[in-house]
Design an enzyme around this catalytic site. Sequence first.
Site, PDB file in Angstrom:
ATOM      1  NE  ARG A 113      -3.945  -2.224   2.140  1.00 45.49           N
ATOM      2  CZ  ARG A 113      -3.935  -3.547   1.957  1.00 45.49           C
ATOM      3  NH1 ARG A 113      -2.770  -4.194   1.861  1.00 45.49           N
ATOM      4  NH2 ARG A 113      -5.061  -4.231   1.851  1.00 45.49           N
ATOM      5  NE  ARG A 119      -4.439 -16.377  -4.579  1.00 47.42           N
ATOM      6  CZ  ARG A 119      -3.905 -15.568  -3.657  1.00 47.42           C
ATOM      7  NH1 ARG A 119      -2.652 -15.195  -3.792  1.00 47.42           N
ATOM      8  NH2 ARG A 119      -4.608 -15.169  -2.632  1.00 47.42           N
ATOM      9  NE  ARG A 131      -1.329 -19.945   2.303  1.00 41.04           N
ATOM     10  CZ  ARG A 131      -1.086 -18.645   2.401  1.00 41.04           C
ATOM     11  NH1 ARG A 131      -1.845 -17.875   3.173  1.00 41.04           N
ATOM     12  NH2 ARG A 131      -0.072 -18.099   1.762  1.00 41.04           N
ATOM     13  CG  ASP A 147      -2.328 -13.882   5.307  1.00 38.28           C
ATOM     14  OD1 ASP A 147      -3.099 -14.537   4.565  1.00 38.28           O
ATOM     15  OD2 ASP A 147      -2.032 -12.701   5.078  1.00 38.28           O
TER      16      ASP A 147
HETATM   17  C1  S3P Z   1      -4.220  -8.994   2.182  1.00 44.27           C
HETATM   18  C2  S3P Z   1      -5.473  -9.477   2.464  1.00 44.27           C
HETATM   19  C3  S3P Z   1      -5.756 -10.898   2.700  1.00 44.27           C
HETATM   20  C4  S3P Z   1      -4.479 -11.667   3.024  1.00 44.27           C
HETATM   21  C5  S3P Z   1      -3.366 -11.348   2.072  1.00 44.27           C
HETATM   22  C6  S3P Z   1      -3.037  -9.872   2.129  1.00 44.27           C
HETATM   23  C7  S3P Z   1      -4.047  -7.549   1.953  1.00 44.27           C
HETATM   24  O1  S3P Z   1      -6.332 -11.451   1.549  1.00 44.27           O
HETATM   25  O2  S3P Z   1      -4.730 -13.055   3.023  1.00 44.27           O
HETATM   26  O3  S3P Z   1      -2.204 -12.082   2.397  1.00 44.27           O
HETATM   27  O4  S3P Z   1      -2.914  -7.054   1.984  1.00 44.27           O
HETATM   28  O5  S3P Z   1      -5.074  -6.875   1.737  1.00 44.27           O
HETATM   29  P1  S3P Z   1      -7.923 -11.377   1.253  1.00 44.27           P
HETATM   30  O6  S3P Z   1      -8.305  -9.981   1.010  1.00 44.27           O
HETATM   31  O7  S3P Z   1      -8.109 -12.237   0.039  1.00 44.27           O
HETATM   32  O8  S3P Z   1      -8.573 -11.955   2.460  1.00 44.27           O
END
Ligand code: S3P
Length: 435
Positions: A27, A122, A352, A321
């Site tokens: 970000r 994905r 996972r 995660d």
């Molecule tokens: C993330 C959001 C999560 C997380 C990923 C990082 C992020 O995914 O599992 O490792 O930085 O916004 P999801 O938005 O698919 O839940």
Amino acid sequence: MKSFTVRACGPIKATLVIPGDKSMSHRSAMFASLAEGRSTITGFLEAEDCLSTVNAMRSLGARIEHTGKGTFVIEGTGGHLSQPSGDVDCGNSGTTMRLLSGIVASQPIKARMTGDASLSKRPMGRVIKPLTEMGARFTAEGGDGKPPLAVEGGSLKPLSYEMPVASAQVKSAVLLAGLSAEGETSVVEPAACRDHTERMLQEFGVTLELGTPDANGRRRIALKGPQKLRARDFAVPGDISSAAFWLVAGSAKEGSEITMHGVGLNPTRDGIISVLRRMGADITATPSDQNTAEPSGTIVVKGGKLTGTVIAGAEIPNVIDELPVLAVAGALASGTTIIRDAKELRVKETDRIAAVAGNLRAMGAKVTETEDGMVIDGGYPLHGATLQCFHDHRIAMSGAIAGLFAEGETVIEHVECVDTSYPTFGTTLDSVLCS
Ligand code: S3P
């Protein structure tokens, strides 16, 4: 082929350096690239996923200079991205592709985003749907919402979007697109999921309306477009999702004491601490008194005995995660650990649930897979095994942590993927094994 070879170690007494937070690093590069002016980002995670974002933002016109370890100086585009000259390679990073979809959707440019074999499987339909409703045009060339994604952006309509899954990536994509749409764009999250986008957009000068969560954590977040981002310096704290591996190792190995400074303690990310405490772990987390958008502090974990727990419901997005390594904690604990409501794990870098259950079973643990989680009958002795990680960094590192408790040698093959989030994990693992 790179591999980890692990054997049981004694109590771990160490102060460990935890690399920068992955979500915040992505970000910071994106928001500074969109902003007007020059930002300096420190503590940036120099791992493959975040470098994919840096290169993507460069290809869209941001001037990004690497000026020192973890330090990037970013000359923002003032919100006007340029047409990339070739494909935008997102590597293994779902966060790059999904957040970038929201950013590119609102620009008068065309971009084609590609990814590696894992990212190409994905689901992107979850961002394509709301962004298409806002007026962007997407082609999922892999079919069925799968990458490569060709995006044709332009002027967007605002949207009120009720998210079917608690996904920070979807929430972020819609809010980022909403920045350029004329009027109010809102997202309702069904349960609280990581709020780095909200916190960091505000840091970069955006005004958001943050609703009050109901009892289940359901909450509305809105912004009025158009809005511009202003440059600012940002210090990325350590990644609690990387600290997670040592939190589990330290809490399950009696006599251990591990200290980690400067780790992110955002309340939408620190669920692992509450889960491990519920299992009996001795963890103290002391926030430092710096006044920043993203809280951080020192975590100290001391070893003892763990007992099983249930991880389910609104807690899941907070530990999404960390679930692979929490499954390892479940195998090391006495009693039963149940993980449910975590179907999202099946569409991460790999499935996972299947990967971690299979690896733990190969080491002698009693694990039953369910559709949305697993049941772990803990406390059975683990033995060494040769494990696969299916190109998934968190599966590789979770296997290594299990190996620290197993009799004999555990080999985790093809661990190159660890470089996507925690390139120094192998060195830290060696230091723990040799201490
Ligand atoms: C993330 C959001 C999560 C997380 C990923 C990082 C992020 O995914 O599992 O490792 O930085 O916004 P999801 O938005 O698919 O839940």
